[in-house]
Motif scaffolding. Structure first.
Motif, PDB file in Angstrom:
ATOM      1  N   ARG A 500       6.797 103.650  72.117  1.00 60.89           N
ATOM      2  CA  ARG A 500       7.596 103.494  70.893  1.00 60.89           C
ATOM      3  C   ARG A 500       8.417 104.742  70.617  1.00 60.89           C
ATOM      4  O   ARG A 500       9.586 104.658  70.199  1.00 60.89           O
ATOM      5  CB  ARG A 500       6.670 103.198  69.708  1.00 60.89           C
ATOM      6  N   THR A 537       9.236  93.397  76.498  1.00 62.57           N
ATOM      7  CA  THR A 537       9.693  94.766  76.750  1.00 62.57           C
ATOM      8  C   THR A 537      11.209  94.826  76.807  1.00 62.57           C
ATOM      9  O   THR A 537      11.840  95.707  76.197  1.00 62.57           O
ATOM     10  CB  THR A 537       9.092  95.304  78.063  1.00 62.57           C
ATOM     11  N   GLU A 540      12.837  94.608  73.366  1.00 57.83           N
ATOM     12  CA  GLU A 540      12.770  95.867  72.623  1.00 57.83           C
ATOM     13  C   GLU A 540      13.767  96.883  73.175  1.00 57.83           C
ATOM     14  O   GLU A 540      14.400  97.633  72.417  1.00 57.83           O
ATOM     15  CB  GLU A 540      11.353  96.433  72.694  1.00 57.83           C
TER      16      GLU A 540
END
Length: 654
Positions: A500, A537, A540
């Motif tokens: 993150r 993934t 994001e």
């Protein structure tokens, strides 16, 4: 003693949680720009590494008297090796291994708790618990556990090691050896072939030392006749002893081999026609542990039986002047004589030594031994943050100053410089040493194109310098993010910034106008390779503003392979059969599997408006207009670059 032969280095340790147990060796480098060897498969020619990384688990491994097999067939104590020495290592040949010549790249020592490993043939090895040997079931640490945090592949009495077995010591050339040598050399003279000049010189020197004989000729002329000052003097030297000593037997076999022997089909053969000489030879070979067969006298003499092991042992045990061949090119094998019979802690710390070699291994006391790898063997999984190794980091404290000097040189072509391709230049140490700011300033001032690949969020600290450099040259910025699962990250990449936080860096750089490429690595079979995981993934990454994605499946080079296999067996044992199926004994997953992963990433990228390269794509960033990455010169900075555009030009951290 400083590791890696670093004279003048300053060793420092810091009593802070992130650096506890880490030693930094501060050096003043003479150069910073490194040229990649022409044989390398990497897609760039020049690199910068302000840090020389730490080692994997087997730091400082064996005692200094451990016999290391040299490339010329002799042995030398581990403590006596030097950088540049040529020794024997191994390379993979399909599912097998072969002996090859390799070089010592680094050599150092320390104190470590000692363990003794004993083999069935009597070989003993004094090693640290972290050291690894090649067994019939792969690389194994000396010690380990079956459960808990210390669980890892380790030796047991069910394992056999691989190699040549116990290596004999070279004989001392005392009076017994010299007399035996002359007896074999003179009695074996059948003029069946030329004698090496070295053998003639040795025989004449021994004759002079013994005092009872002198050569009838001088120089390197092939003349093997000797005379004594008297019959009695000659008899003392040449007579058959009633109770021959071991060294007499060694000298006799060596002298006879030099006079009437040679290699036939890779093994020693003696062309003697004298039955008395043949009987003595057969007896000496048997006493010293060699099987042989006697051909018809007058036809072929005596042949030593066996293979690579016997050829190498013959050269070491008898030490004739005539070359007896080496193990180079032969297959690596093992048998019951190399079965582990005992592993014992000695309860003391002893001086130990380790080396780094070109092949990653060497032959120690006759068995294949893993060496200490440089960081390049484990940066791909950031194993430097693992809990099972001793960290040593070399810091080039004058990196910026040296780089300015090299970039100012008239001979420097202004070529692209790659960073983060071997050691992450934004590893934790950079937070303390701040070397990258001076490096980036030098690159900016010389308008030299460069690229950075990192997992370190510390790169955001230098955003101002990267923006300034991008105004005058091509700047490529790439972030490595393999997956977003926080629990998995804590387990397999505990020393790296969280995924993150790395996403936040991608977002921030994108907002500043950089086209940030993402190396989606490593994709872990059975853990992060499903369509759902990949799609989550990629979604994001697209939301963070990534310009493109290059997927790379898990790559298990030596060092990383053993660490990961131990982790997998401990944390996800149900996946072990799947990995055996995918990787076998190789470094890479099968091509079909890689194509499947590439297709999943490609489809997910299209769904989310991103470009995706093939699995493992590695192409040099352009040194012209920074089309793929960076900020175009004179362009206004937008808050978010529209996804899409040209295919990414990506460096890979392998």
């Amino acid at each position: 003693m400083l590791p890696l032969a670093l004279p003048g280095a300053v060793a420092r340790t810091f009593d802070t949680p992130e650096f506890r147990g880490v030693t930094f060796y501060e050096v003043r480098a003479k150069s910073l720009v490194n040229r990649v060897p022409g044989t390398s498969r990497v897609p760039f020619e020049w690199t910068i590494n302000p840090y020389r990384g730490c080692s994997h688990a087997c730091v400082y491994c064996l005692t200094g008297d451990t016999a290391i097999l040299m490339a010329d067939g002799t042995t030398r104590p581990l403590a006596g090796l030097a950088v540049g020495d040529e020794i024997v290592g191994t390379v993979r040949d399909g599912r097998l291994r072969r002996y090859v010549t390799t070089k010592v790249l680094a050599h150092w020592s320390t104190l470590k708790p000692a363990h003794r490993v004993t083999l069935a043939d009597g070989t003993t090895l004094i090693a640290s618990g972290d050291h690894r040997f090649l067994s019939d079931r792969g690389w194994k640490h000396v010690t380990g556990a079956r459960h808990g945090r210390s669980r890892r592949p380790h030796l047991t009495t069910a394992n056999r090691l691989t190699g040549l077995g116990r290596l004999p010591e070279r004989p001392v050339e005392d009076e017994d050896y010299r007399r035996g040598y002359l007896c074999g050399f003179v009695n074996g003279d059948g003029h069946v072939g030329p004698v090496a000049a070295a053998a003639l010189r040795r025989a004449r020197a021994y004759a002079a030392a013994c005092g009872g004989l002198h050569a009838m000729a001088t120089g390197d002329r092939d003349h093997r006749e000797f005379a004594g000052a008297s019959v009695r003097d000659a008899s003392v030297v040449l007579e058959w002893p009633e109770a021959p000593a071991r060294r007499w037997r060694q000298g006799f076999v060596a002298g006879l081999f030099d006079a009437a022997g040679g290699l036939v089909d890779g093994l020693p053969r003696f062309h003697s026609v004298d039955k008395v000489v043949v009987d003595w030879l057969v007896e000496c070979l048997a006493v010293l542990g060699f099987a042989c067969v006697t051909d018809d006298v007058g036809m072929g003499g005596v042949r030593v039986l066996g293979g690579t092991r016997e050829r190498v042992r013959f050269g070491l045990l008898f030490a004739p002047a005539t070359p007896t061949g080496t193990a180079i090119g032969d297959l690596v094998r093992g048998d019951e004589s190399l079965r582990v019979t005992a592993i014992e802690p000695l309860g003391v710390e002893v001086p130990m030594f380790d080396i780094t070699t070109g092949t990653g291994d060497f032959i120690a006391n006759g068995v294949v031994s893993h060496n200490c790898f440089a960081r390049r063997t484990h940066t791909y999984l950031d194993l430097d943050a693992g809990h099972d190794f001793d960290s040593q980091i070399v810091v080039k404290v004058n990196a910026g100053e040296v780089l300015r000097r090299e970039l100012s040189s008239k001979s420097w072509p202004g070529a692209h410089l790659a960073m983060g391709t071997n050691v992450d230049c934004y590893q934790r140490a950079e937070g303390r040493y701040r070397l990258m700011r001076d490096i980036l300033a030098a690159l900016r001032d010389h308008a030299n194109p460069f690229s950075i690949l990192t997992k370190g969020t510390l790169i955001a600290r230098d955003l101002d310098l990267l923006k300034q450099a991008a105004e005058v040259t091509s700047v490529s910025v790439s972030m490595s993010i393999g997956f977003l699962d926080e629990a998995l990250w804590r387990s397999v990449e505990p020393g790296t910034p969280s995924p993150r936080r790395r996403l936040d860096v991608v977002r921030r750089f994108t907002d500043e106008g950089f086209r940030v490429g993402v190396l989606m690595a490593p994709i872990l079979p059975g853990l992060t390779d499903t369509q759902e995981s990949i799609d989550a993934t990629v979604a994001e990454l697209a939301a963070a503003g990534a310009a493109s994605i290059v997927p790379i499946t898990l790559h298990l080079r030596p060092g990383a392979r053993e660490w990961y296999q131990g982790w997998l067996a401990r944390e996800h044992p149900q996946l072990v059969p799947r990995y055996r199926e995918l990787y076998g004994d190789g470094f890479y997953a099968g091509r079909e599997y890689q194509r499947e992963v590439s297709a999943r990433v490609r489809m997910a990228s299209r769904r989310h408006g991103l470009q995706s390269g093939d699995t493992g794509t590695t192409r040099m960033p352009s040194t012209g207009s920074p089309e793929g990455f960076g900020v175009p010169e004179g362009a206004a900075r937008s808050k978010r670059v529209k996804p899409g555009g040209p295919d990414v030009e990506q460096l890979s951290l392998l």
